[in-house]
Scaffold this active site. Structure first.
Site, PDB file in Angstrom:
ATOM      1  N   LYS A 180       0.842  -1.191   0.000  1.00  0.00           N
ATOM      2  CA  LYS A 180       0.000   0.000   0.000  1.00  0.00           C
ATOM      3  C   LYS A 180       0.886   1.253   0.000  1.00  0.00           C
ATOM      4  O   LYS A 180       2.068   1.155   0.370  1.00  0.00           O
ATOM      5  CB  LYS A 180      -0.948  -0.021   1.193  1.00  0.00           C
ATOM      6  CG  LYS A 180      -0.387   0.548   2.501  1.00  0.00           C
ATOM      7  CD  LYS A 180      -1.467   0.627   3.547  1.00  0.00           C
ATOM      8  CE  LYS A 180      -1.039   1.477   4.709  1.00  0.00           C
ATOM      9  NZ  LYS A 180      -1.066   2.902   4.486  1.00  0.00           N
ATOM     10  N   ASP A 209      -1.984  -6.043   3.171  1.00  0.00           N
ATOM     11  CA  ASP A 209      -2.440  -5.182   4.252  1.00  0.00           C
ATOM     12  C   ASP A 209      -1.943  -5.824   5.534  1.00  0.00           C
ATOM     13  O   ASP A 209      -2.497  -6.823   5.994  1.00  0.00           O
ATOM     14  CB  ASP A 209      -3.963  -5.062   4.256  1.00  0.00           C
ATOM     15  CG  ASP A 209      -4.472  -4.055   5.292  1.00  0.00           C
ATOM     16  OD1 ASP A 209      -3.747  -3.813   6.279  1.00  0.00           O
ATOM     17  OD2 ASP A 209      -5.578  -3.524   5.121  1.00  0.00           O
ATOM     18  N   HIS A 210      -0.888  -5.262   6.117  1.00  0.00           N
ATOM     19  CA  HIS A 210      -0.226  -5.964   7.219  1.00  0.00           C
ATOM     20  C   HIS A 210      -1.120  -6.113   8.446  1.00  0.00           C
ATOM     21  O   HIS A 210      -0.876  -6.969   9.295  1.00  0.00           O
ATOM     22  CB  HIS A 210       1.094  -5.266   7.589  1.00  0.00           C
ATOM     23  CG  HIS A 210       0.925  -3.928   8.238  1.00  0.00           C
ATOM     24  ND1 HIS A 210       0.870  -2.761   7.522  1.00  0.00           N
ATOM     25  CD2 HIS A 210       0.815  -3.573   9.544  1.00  0.00           C
ATOM     26  CE1 HIS A 210       0.736  -1.739   8.355  1.00  0.00           C
ATOM     27  NE2 HIS A 210       0.702  -2.204   9.583  1.00  0.00           N
ATOM     28  N   LYS A 214      -1.884  -9.803  11.435  1.00  0.00           N
ATOM     29  CA  LYS A 214      -1.774  -9.839  12.892  1.00  0.00           C
ATOM     30  C   LYS A 214      -2.657 -10.949  13.456  1.00  0.00           C
ATOM     31  O   LYS A 214      -3.752 -11.211  12.965  1.00  0.00           O
ATOM     32  CB  LYS A 214      -2.145  -8.475  13.473  1.00  0.00           C
ATOM     33  CG  LYS A 214      -1.153  -7.384  13.070  1.00  0.00           C
ATOM     34  CD  LYS A 214      -1.512  -6.060  13.678  1.00  0.00           C
ATOM     35  CE  LYS A 214      -0.495  -4.991  13.265  1.00  0.00           C
ATOM     36  NZ  LYS A 214       0.853  -5.262  13.778  1.00  0.00           N
ATOM     37  N   ASP A 268      -5.127   7.130   4.353  1.00  0.00           N
ATOM     38  CA  ASP A 268      -3.970   6.371   4.822  1.00  0.00           C
ATOM     39  C   ASP A 268      -4.354   5.167   5.667  1.00  0.00           C
ATOM     40  O   ASP A 268      -3.683   4.135   5.622  1.00  0.00           O
ATOM     41  CB  ASP A 268      -3.053   7.296   5.633  1.00  0.00           C
ATOM     42  CG  ASP A 268      -1.740   6.633   6.023  1.00  0.00           C
ATOM     43  OD1 ASP A 268      -1.070   6.085   5.133  1.00  0.00           O
ATOM     44  OD2 ASP A 268      -1.394   6.655   7.218  1.00  0.00           O
ATOM     45  N   HIS A 273      -6.802  -0.461   6.228  1.00  0.00           N
ATOM     46  CA  HIS A 273      -6.716  -1.210   7.485  1.00  0.00           C
ATOM     47  C   HIS A 273      -8.061  -1.325   8.204  1.00  0.00           C
ATOM     48  O   HIS A 273      -8.509  -2.421   8.558  1.00  0.00           O
ATOM     49  CB  HIS A 273      -5.719  -0.554   8.435  1.00  0.00           C
ATOM     50  CG  HIS A 273      -4.327  -0.473   7.900  1.00  0.00           C
ATOM     51  ND1 HIS A 273      -3.796  -1.406   7.045  1.00  0.00           N
ATOM     52  CD2 HIS A 273      -3.343   0.444   8.102  1.00  0.00           C
ATOM     53  CE1 HIS A 273      -2.550  -1.073   6.747  1.00  0.00           C
ATOM     54  NE2 HIS A 273      -2.264   0.035   7.375  1.00  0.00           N
ATOM     55  N   LYS A 379      -0.229   4.398  21.625  1.00  0.00           N
ATOM     56  CA  LYS A 379      -0.358   3.640  20.386  1.00  0.00           C
ATOM     57  C   LYS A 379      -1.160   2.374  20.669  1.00  0.00           C
ATOM     58  O   LYS A 379      -0.779   1.566  21.508  1.00  0.00           O
ATOM     59  CB  LYS A 379       1.021   3.262  19.835  1.00  0.00           C
ATOM     60  CG  LYS A 379       0.995   2.393  18.578  1.00  0.00           C
ATOM     61  CD  LYS A 379       2.417   2.052  18.149  1.00  0.00           C
ATOM     62  CE  LYS A 379       2.430   1.101  16.957  1.00  0.00           C
ATOM     63  NZ  LYS A 379       1.885   1.718  15.750  1.00  0.00           N
TER      64      LYS A 379
END
Length: 524
Positions: A180, A209-210, A214, A268, A273, A379
């Site tokens: 991306k 799409d990382h 997960k 973004d 995501h 985060k």
């Protein structure tokens, strides 16, 4: 609460076309290949891709015979390239860095110097790959990773096709992984898709799409479909609302302001995501566990999102904002328009909140709240499922406490895991209630940390399993939803740019958005 690993769960399901069944599992074993990384001197290759391949090798997951070829324009020898990779690997590797293990791994790393538009560089690449294949016994599998800006896609893909590297020999495969951002709007995504598909078939195209790599994102289907207590109540009769939140404490470090100001939080993060996570939560059970079986259901969710295609709808259902100067972890930080490479008059959002609905039978009337922001206090990314409150007729008669809502939280990052909040009686004679939490963490339950997202995704691409990769229609439908919002914002001044102080949880307008429905944002 113990959840099975995804492939373990899949193997137990007696579908005839289940690719994870023991008698079919060989189809999904990763195969030896040559991994060509375009943009190999960039940050992604050094911090994510090569460390991911190293960790797979340490864990014994990487197929023997995998070769890694870095393709970039700078002049470097194999040795210099390997040394630079080793330095970063020492900092970021999940398994730590062992010099002896690295030396064995690095023997299979090579550097190939060329510009993206030099056809001679691609001819030399083909000769090099052919030589590797001959050394490996003719197994000519190739995996091309485009770790480059989209404006270079055309050059790379056209040159690969021109020298025939997009075509695989009999019994082998040739695939491309596209990083991306995949376009900046619906029209550019369509064009990029056409460019890619002119070189590689859709079945050989892996849009990464990382977030989907997960563990908790992968485990959503297991949670829903392998636990009988959840799927019967996974609907509008029992669920009050759903929140998907992504908080980032960083700003525009490393000169990222130049890129970010052309994208913004909506493009973004929301387009890829967060809409991917939403689709996993809201999808119907797939007819089978093939890649297309799962992705068919995901794209239906995105198509069912209620359109926010007018200024009036955008004003009622979205908030956009920029951070001003504030304090993060005790340090003073500048406002967004004071950051390096950001124009003083920028109208790019660093925070987005959206209230939307999935207009299907299962989810009718259930609000889905999405928020993402820069310079928030910490985060974290999580999905929280908020169940409807139990009737209070019993405890109100004796003056007891009002039961709080049950909340199921799926933590995507950091500390991947799942928790469930329920009500319990406090010890003592009086009936007093207190919310308690059952908590599951991958690191403690399974005795080791979860693999990095890129590890799983690279392994899947070598195995030909596209389940965790976005399909063409998924990408384009997501862009349609986001484009409607973007256009509505700029058609009028009905959705002004709000402000929030760095280190806060966002603008007041975002709180008002959910409080209008009687809700509050969950604090991490």
């Amino acid at each position: 609460m113990l959840l099975l690993p995804l492939d373990t769960f899949y193997k137990q399901i007696p579908f005839m076309n289940n690719p994870f069944r023991e008698d079919l599992v060989s189809r999904n074993k990763p195969e030896p290949c040559s991994v060509v990384i375009f943009g190999a001197t960039g940050d992604l290759a050094h911090r994510k891709l090569v460390p991911a391949l190293y960790n797979l090798a340490v864990d014994g997951e990487l197929p023997s015979g995998v070769k890694i070829i870095g393709f970039a324009r700078r002049e470097k020898s194999d040795e210099v390239f390997r040394e630079g990779l080793a330095e970063l690997n020492k900092e970021v590797s999940r398994n730590g860095h062992d010099d002896e293990t690295w030396d064995r791994f690095a023997e299979n790393i090579h550097y190939h110097q060329s510009t993206f538009d030099d056809i001679d560089g691609y001819k030399r690449l083909k000769e090099r790959l052919d030589a590797i294949d001959a050394e490996r016994g003719g197994k000519g599998n190739r995996l091309f990773y485009l770790s480059i800006a989209p404006e270079f896609f055309d050059d790379v893909l056209e040159k690969l096709k021109e020298v025939g590297l997009n075509e695989a020999a009999d019994g082998c495969w040739s695939r491309v992984i596209v990083e991306k951002p995949f376009g900046k709007d619906h029209a550019s995504a369509q064009r990029l898709n056409q460019v890619v598909n002119n070189t590689f078939d859709e079945s050989s195209t892996y849009r990464i799409d990382h977030y989907l790599g997960k563990e908790t994102a992968q485990n959503i289907m297991v949670l829903r479909f392998a636990n009988a207590i959840f799927e019967p109540i996974w609907n509008n009769r029992y669920i009050d609302h759903v929140e998907i939140s992504c908080a980032e404490h960083l700003g525009m470090e490393g000169g990222r302001g130049g890129y970010y100001d052309t994208a913004g939080a909506l493009r973004d993060m929301v387009q890829n995501h967060l809409l991917q996570l939403l689709s996993l939560v809201a999808m119907e059970p797939p007819t089978d566990l093939s890649a297309d079986g799962v992705r068919d259901e995901k794209v239906k969710v995105i198509r069912a999102l209620r359109k926010l295609d007018t200024p009036e709808k955008a004003a009622a259902h979205t908030v956009r904002a920029q951070y001003t100067a504030g304090v993060i972890n005790g340090n003073n930080v500048p406002g967004y328009t004071e950051e390096d490479r950001v124009p003083e008059d920028s109208q790019t959002e660093t925070y987005v909140a959206i209230k939307t609905f999935v207009d299907t039978w299962r989810w009718s009337g259930v609000p889905f709240y999405i928020r993402v922001g820069k310079r928030l206090p910490k985060k974290a990314t999580e999905i929280s499922i908020h169940f409807k409150q139990a009737p209070n007729v019993l405890f109100s008669q004796i003056g007891g406490d009002q039961p709080e809502e049950n909340v199921l939280v799926l933590r995507i990052q950091p500390d991947e895991g799942i928790s469930f909040r329920m009500n319990s009686k406090l010890p003592g004679a009086a009936i007093r209630m207190e919310p308690v939490k059952m908590d599951f963490q991958y690191s403690t339950s399974f005795g080791k940390s979860s693999p990095e997202a890129y590890e799983r995704l690279l392994l899947d691409s070598m195995a030909g399993d596209a389940t965790l990769f976005a399909r063409r229609d998924e990408v384009e439908e997501a862009w349609k939803f986001v484009d409607d919002i973007q256009k509505a914002w700029h058609q009028s001044d009905q959705v002004p740019m709000s402000k929030y102080e760095a280190g806060s949880w966002g603008p007041k307008e975002a709180d008002d958005l959910v409080q209008s429905e009687g809700h509050d944002w969950r604090r991490f």
